[in-house]
Write a protein that holds these residues in place. Structure first.
Motif, PDB file in Angstrom:
ATOM      1  N   GLU A  91       0.828  -1.212   0.000  1.00 35.46           N
ATOM      2  CA  GLU A  91       0.000   0.000   0.000  1.00 35.46           C
ATOM      3  C   GLU A  91       0.861   1.260   0.000  1.00 35.46           C
ATOM      4  O   GLU A  91       0.507   2.256  -0.631  1.00 35.46           O
ATOM      5  N   GLU A  92       2.001   1.223   0.681  1.00 36.65           N
ATOM      6  CA  GLU A  92       2.920   2.362   0.650  1.00 36.65           C
ATOM      7  C   GLU A  92       3.437   2.589  -0.763  1.00 36.65           C
ATOM      8  O   GLU A  92       3.503   3.726  -1.233  1.00 36.65           O
ATOM      9  N   ILE A  93       3.811   1.513  -1.433  1.00 35.50           N
ATOM     10  CA  ILE A  93       4.300   1.616  -2.816  1.00 35.50           C
ATOM     11  C   ILE A  93       3.185   2.118  -3.726  1.00 35.50           C
ATOM     12  O   ILE A  93       3.398   2.985  -4.574  1.00 35.50           O
ATOM     13  N   ARG A  94       1.975   1.574  -3.545  1.00 35.40           N
ATOM     14  CA  ARG A  94       0.838   1.995  -4.367  1.00 35.40           C
ATOM     15  C   ARG A  94       0.588   3.497  -4.204  1.00 35.40           C
ATOM     16  O   ARG A  94       0.432   4.225  -5.184  1.00 35.40           O
ATOM     17  N   ASN A  95       0.572   3.980  -2.966  1.00 31.62           N
ATOM     18  CA  ASN A  95       0.348   5.410  -2.717  1.00 31.62           C
ATOM     19  C   ASN A  95       1.458   6.261  -3.315  1.00 31.62           C
ATOM     20  O   ASN A  95       1.189   7.351  -3.833  1.00 31.62           O
ATOM     21  N   LYS A  96       2.681   5.781  -3.253  1.00 31.81           N
ATOM     22  CA  LYS A  96       3.815   6.495  -3.841  1.00 31.81           C
ATOM     23  C   LYS A  96       3.611   6.678  -5.343  1.00 31.81           C
ATOM     24  O   LYS A  96       3.802   7.774  -5.881  1.00 31.81           O
ATOM     25  N   TYR A  97       3.189   5.611  -6.032  1.00 30.67           N
ATOM     26  CA  TYR A  97       3.012   5.680  -7.480  1.00 30.67           C
ATOM     27  C   TYR A  97       1.691   6.344  -7.884  1.00 30.67           C
ATOM     28  O   TYR A  97       1.585   6.846  -9.000  1.00 30.67           O
ATOM     29  N   ILE A  98       0.715   6.381  -7.003  1.00 28.37           N
ATOM     30  CA  ILE A  98      -0.502   7.134  -7.290  1.00 28.37           C
ATOM     31  C   ILE A  98      -0.189   8.625  -7.267  1.00 28.37           C
ATOM     32  O   ILE A  98      -0.658   9.390  -8.110  1.00 28.37           O
ATOM     33  N   GLN A  99       0.637   9.047  -6.306  1.00 28.61           N
ATOM     34  CA  GLN A  99       1.031  10.453  -6.198  1.00 28.61           C
ATOM     35  C   GLN A  99       1.931  10.888  -7.358  1.00 28.61           C
ATOM     36  O   GLN A  99       1.859  12.026  -7.808  1.00 28.61           O
ATOM     37  N   VAL A 128      -2.375   2.694 -11.812  1.00 30.60           N
ATOM     38  CA  VAL A 128      -1.719   2.175 -10.615  1.00 30.60           C
ATOM     39  C   VAL A 128      -2.749   1.642  -9.634  1.00 30.60           C
ATOM     40  O   VAL A 128      -2.559   0.573  -9.046  1.00 30.60           O
ATOM     41  N   ARG A 129      -3.853   2.349  -9.476  1.00 33.59           N
ATOM     42  CA  ARG A 129      -4.913   1.905  -8.565  1.00 33.59           C
ATOM     43  C   ARG A 129      -5.467   0.538  -8.950  1.00 33.59           C
ATOM     44  O   ARG A 129      -5.809  -0.259  -8.092  1.00 33.59           O
ATOM     45  N   SER A 130      -5.559   0.275 -10.254  1.00 36.07           N
ATOM     46  CA  SER A 130      -6.185  -0.963 -10.716  1.00 36.07           C
ATOM     47  C   SER A 130      -5.206  -2.136 -10.835  1.00 36.07           C
ATOM     48  O   SER A 130      -5.615  -3.248 -11.141  1.00 36.07           O
ATOM     49  N   MET A 131      -3.921  -1.903 -10.566  1.00 35.77           N
ATOM     50  CA  MET A 131      -2.929  -2.971 -10.658  1.00 35.77           C
ATOM     51  C   MET A 131      -3.072  -3.954  -9.501  1.00 35.77           C
ATOM     52  O   MET A 131      -3.381  -3.557  -8.378  1.00 35.77           O
ATOM     53  N   SER A 132      -2.797  -5.225  -9.791  1.00 31.61           N
ATOM     54  CA  SER A 132      -2.762  -6.215  -8.708  1.00 31.61           C
ATOM     55  C   SER A 132      -1.517  -5.956  -7.853  1.00 31.61           C
ATOM     56  O   SER A 132      -0.583  -5.275  -8.289  1.00 31.61           O
ATOM     57  N   ASP A 133      -1.509  -6.483  -6.653  1.00 29.94           N
ATOM     58  CA  ASP A 133      -0.349  -6.322  -5.772  1.00 29.94           C
ATOM     59  C   ASP A 133       0.911  -6.878  -6.425  1.00 29.94           C
ATOM     60  O   ASP A 133       1.975  -6.254  -6.367  1.00 29.94           O
ATOM     61  N   ASN A 134       0.812  -8.039  -7.046  1.00 29.25           N
ATOM     62  CA  ASN A 134       1.983  -8.648  -7.690  1.00 29.25           C
ATOM     63  C   ASN A 134       2.496  -7.797  -8.840  1.00 29.25           C
ATOM     64  O   ASN A 134       3.710  -7.620  -8.997  1.00 29.25           O
ATOM     65  N   ASP A 135       1.600  -7.256  -9.659  1.00 30.87           N
ATOM     66  CA  ASP A 135       2.022  -6.398 -10.759  1.00 30.87           C
ATOM     67  C   ASP A 135       2.680  -5.128 -10.245  1.00 30.87           C
ATOM     68  O   ASP A 135       3.675  -4.660 -10.801  1.00 30.87           O
TER      69      ASP A 135
END
Length: 58
Positions: free
Chosen positions: A6-14, A25-32
């Protein structure tokens, strides 16, 4: 690992990578997402060794 993901996801959403949007980025699976992060940073540790003296086998 979910918290780290989730930290990585938020980093790439920003700040999405070039060619991607925050929605991508929001729609990517965790593995992707983890794969993308790995490939974007896989050479980061190689930069530290450039210029160091030592014995190299090529």
């Amino acid at each position: 690992m979910n918290n780290h993901t989730e930290e990585i996801r938020n980093k790439y959403i920003q700040n999405p990578p070039e060619g991607m949007t925050a929605d991508d980025v929001r729609s990517m699976s965790d593995n992707d997402l983890l794969d993308m992060d790995y490939f974007l940073h896989e050479d980061d540790d190689l930069d530290d060794d450039i210029g160091e003296e030592g014995f190299y086998i090529f």
